[in-house]
Design an enzyme around this catalytic site. Structure first.
Site, PDB file in Angstrom:
ATOM      1  N   TRP A 325       6.371   8.214  -4.488  1.00  0.00           N
ATOM      2  CA  TRP A 325       5.873   6.890  -4.106  1.00  0.00           C
ATOM      3  C   TRP A 325       6.933   5.825  -4.370  1.00  0.00           C
ATOM      4  CZ3 TRP A 325       5.035   2.531  -7.200  1.00  0.00           C
ATOM      5  CH2 TRP A 325       4.338   1.475  -6.607  1.00  0.00           C
ATOM      6  N   HIS A 326       7.681   5.991  -5.446  1.00  0.00           N
ATOM      7  CA  HIS A 326       8.695   4.996  -5.790  1.00  0.00           C
ATOM      8  C   HIS A 326       9.859   4.989  -4.810  1.00  0.00           C
ATOM      9  CE1 HIS A 326       6.751   4.682  -9.789  1.00  0.00           C
ATOM     10  NE2 HIS A 326       7.317   3.498  -9.820  1.00  0.00           N
ATOM     11  N   GLY A 327      10.208   6.124  -4.251  1.00  0.00           N
ATOM     12  CA  GLY A 327      11.356   6.130  -3.346  1.00  0.00           C
ATOM     13  C   GLY A 327      11.491   7.428  -2.574  1.00  0.00           C
TER      14      GLY A 327
END
Length: 490
Positions: A325-327
């Site tokens: 989700w972060h990257g």
């Protein structure tokens, strides 16, 4: 528009505040709500107006589905569960198209040897946050926890500008009762005082602390070809502090700005670097994301109700998802894997009844988090390996010239003196900044504690006023060249 910009601090925020409460004073509640939504959308589109239709379409789609999920089954051609599944898939597909298309294409090209052209899409601002927020709304609607039949109210819930860009990830049930409360339509001077105080702390964290550490972190990760022992540790610690002060600073500014409108956002940080184990860390770091992953992924997967092995699988799953989700990159996935594996080890360790001394538990936890952040920050694997090898002393050891007189014998062991932070654009003050960072995160009370203890009286009003003024003045003086918040990229 950035919180740490002159436009926001001296134009947008005061203008929105005064017009909103003026309309409420005239009992034009619907007009005030419409104005707040319009202002928030203006705030959002200031960054890139081309993506304004995207968030509008997303809101309309999820509002329609959400209201449908609250109706009786006999009025539907599909079941509630099918409708919820379709809506969640649609939201994830939208996020995936913009955020992960090039990641999947590049991996397909690597595995199959194809040459599919990358889409090179710009990531729409806040899409990760408003997607998760609206998925939570849909699930809560399906569970019968929400009934929202007013689109304007829903639009306020999604677009409220203090939390729109980078969270906290809020629930409908914790926000809308506040907007519906008649008392919150009237100016509250205590909330204004405390809101400005918290906002000023957040501004100081961002422009003074985070942006200072950003120079050394950027130089170490992106520019230096090799890093000596101290340079590597200074690089990793600089990013560890930069990320904390940047994101917690944003959250403080969001909490402070929301308080001006008598809205209390949930706490997102609770001194995470004071944690003495990895589970404790995730109870303190990005609390609203942890809450989302727990309530909407971990528990539906079975949580810890189906035995240890299934619990470990579920823990690994949510942290790998959290990393992704972060990257869109393998380094983010590996970072999530590291934290998931650490949680599994912690649960196994605790089940055996083992304990460490508090100071040792803190040291192990902090160093694990610090090392894991290296993969989170590195753009490529080589960047991470460069920093980690330097931290192990494999790229040489340089000490300050001031120590050369008493420690000259270390030259025989390959240790050099001078230029000990030159590769990260540091100076003799760099170690002092790192020490200052440790003092701030380990000694001082956090925002959550200040909220609980804040009492405005005749005895302390001058103290808080002066402190707020100092933070604001220094913050504004340091704005100079605007810098994005790190979580804008996620």
């Amino acid at each position: 528009m950035l919180f740490n910009s002159y436009e926001f601090i001296f134009a947008f925020l005061p203008f929105t505040f005064f017009i909103y409460f003026y309309l409420n004073k005239k009992r034009l509640t619907k007009a005030s709500n419409f104005f707040l939504v319009a202002s928030s959308l203006f705030f959002y589109s200031w960054w890139n107006p081309i993506y304004l239709p995207l968030i509008l379409i997303s809101m309309i789609f999820n509002y329609v589905i959400g209201t449908s999920l609250t109706k009786n089954k006999e009025y539907r051609k599909v079941s509630k569960k099918q409708l919820l599944t379709i809506a969640i898939v649609a939201n994830i597909a939208l996020l995936g198209y913009f955020k992960y298309s090039d990641f999947f294409i590049s991996n397909v090209n690597f595995v199959l040897g194809t040459e599919i052209a990358l889409l090179c899409l710009a990531l729409p601002l806040a899409i990760s946050f408003f997607t998760f927020q609206q998925i939570a709304y849909l699930v809560d609607s399906y569970r019968g926890k929400i009934k929202e039949y007013d689109f304007m109210n829903y639009a306020i819930f999604v677009t409220f500008f203090p939390q729109l860009i980078a969270g906290p990830i809020v629930h409908h049930k914790e926000m809308m009762p506040q907007f519906a409360n008649v008392r919150n339509k009237v100016i509250n001077y205590k909330n204004i005082a405390f809101g400005l105080f918290i906002f000023s702390i957040g501004l100081f964290k961002k422009v003074v602390m985070a942006d200072t550490f950003a120079v050394w972190a950027t130089a170490g990760f992106d520019e230096a070809t090799t890093l000596s022992l101290f340079e590597a540790w200074a690089t990793s610690l600089s990013y560890t502090f930069q990320l904390y002060f940047d994101f917690s600073g944003y959250t403080d500014m969001a909490i402070g700005a929301a308080l001006l409108f008598n809205i209390k956002l949930p706490i997102n940080f609770n001194s995470p670097y004071k944690a003495t184990d990895i589970q404790d860390f995730w109870r303190r770091w990005h609390i609203t994301l942890t809450r989302f992953l727990r309530e909407y992924i971990y528990i539906p997967l079975g949580g810890n109700r189906k035995g240890n092995f299934r619990t470990y699988i579920n823990l690994m799953a949510i942290f790998i998802i959290g990393g992704f989700w972060h990257g869109a990159g393998w380094t983010f996935i590996f970072w999530g894997f590291l934290h998931g594996f650490a949680l599994v080890l912690h649960r196994a360790w605790s089940s055996l009844g083992f304990k460490l001394y508090t100071w040792l538990a803190w040291l192990v936890t902090f160093n694990f988090v610090n090392i894991a952040w290296v993969f989170f920050r590195a753009k490529e694997w080589d960047d991470a390996l460069k920093v980690l090898s330097g931290m192990l002393g494999l790229s040489g050891i340089n000490l300050p010239n001031i120590l050369s007189g008493k420690l000259a014998f270390l030259n025989h062991y390959g240790i050099e003196f001078g230029n000990f932070v030159i590769n990260i654009k540091g100076d003799n003050f760099t170690p002092l900044w790192l020490l200052f960072g440790f003092i701030l995160i380990l000694v001082f009370r956090n925002t959550n504690q200040r909220i609980n203890r804040f009492r405005l009286s005749k005895d302390n009003i001058i103290f808080y006023g002066v402190l707020c003024g100092v933070f604001l003045f220094v913050g504004v003086m340091f704005i100079g060249s605007e810098s994005e918040f790190l979580y804008f990229n996620f």
